[in-house]
Design an enzyme around this catalytic site. Structure first.
Site, PDB file in Angstrom:
ATOM      1  N   GLU A   1       0.841  -1.204   0.000  1.00  0.00           N
ATOM      2  CA  GLU A   1       0.000   0.000   0.000  1.00  0.00           C
ATOM      3  C   GLU A   1       0.874   1.251   0.000  1.00  0.00           C
ATOM      4  O   GLU A   1       0.570   2.237  -0.677  1.00  0.00           O
ATOM      5  CB  GLU A   1      -0.910   0.022   1.225  1.00  0.00           C
ATOM      6  CG  GLU A   1      -1.952  -1.062   1.242  1.00  0.00           C
ATOM      7  CD  GLU A   1      -2.802  -1.001   2.483  1.00  0.00           C
ATOM      8  OE1 GLU A   1      -3.973  -0.601   2.350  1.00  0.00           O
ATOM      9  OE2 GLU A   1      -2.298  -1.332   3.586  1.00  0.00           O
TER      10      GLU A   1
ATOM     11  N   LYS B   1     -11.799   4.229   1.724  1.00  0.00           N
ATOM     12  CA  LYS B   1     -10.668   3.502   1.143  1.00  0.00           C
ATOM     13  C   LYS B   1     -11.247   2.379   0.272  1.00  0.00           C
ATOM     14  O   LYS B   1     -11.319   1.218   0.670  1.00  0.00           O
ATOM     15  CB  LYS B   1      -9.785   2.938   2.265  1.00  0.00           C
ATOM     16  CG  LYS B   1      -8.469   2.383   1.808  1.00  0.00           C
ATOM     17  CD  LYS B   1      -7.612   2.013   3.018  1.00  0.00           C
ATOM     18  CE  LYS B   1      -6.295   1.442   2.603  1.00  0.00           C
ATOM     19  NZ  LYS B   1      -5.448   1.098   3.762  1.00  0.00           N
TER      20      LYS B   1
END
Length: 121
Positions: free
Chosen positions: A23, A100
């Site tokens: 990420e 997200k």
């Protein structure tokens, strides 16, 4: 109790937040919603943008705050954004939602988000 508010919905920013290395390395899109409560009577009666919070400038401040300094948690990003909004003298309360949509979740999902509400104390 002030019931006036300015709402920004669906601000998009690419950032490198997340617990996992991939990420941080690859980045991903985040979507941010912000509602700020403030007294809009003076701005409305004077028709003066300096008596409110300029939502165009606020949008840039919010996305800039979300784009920098990677952290593990979107909770931390939301808190950072709330601080940016509450730095405006006119802001009394802010609600921040950080979405997200590409979160590393192993089951099908549409979105994951955190939402916080903070007030000037």
């Amino acid at each position: 109790m002030i019931r006036d508010c300015i709402t920004l919905t669906g601000l998009r920013v690419t950032a490198h937040h997340g617990v996992y290395d991939f990420e941080r390395e690859n980045g991903q899109d985040f979507v941010i919603d912000v509602t700020v409560w403030l007294d809009l009577r003076v701005a409305a009666s004077s028709d003066d943008v300096s008596r409110t919070i300029h939502y165009g400038e606020l949008a840039i401040e919010v996305t800039d705050a979300a784009a920098v300094n990677p952290v593990d948690l979107i909770e931390t990003v939301a808190e950072r954004i709330a601080g940016v909004v509450l730095a405006h003298p006119a802001a009394e309360t802010v609600q921040v939602t950080v979405h997200k949509p590409q979160a590393p979740i192993s089951v099908p999902f549409t979105d994951v988000s955190v939402q916080i509400t903070r007030s000037r104390t």
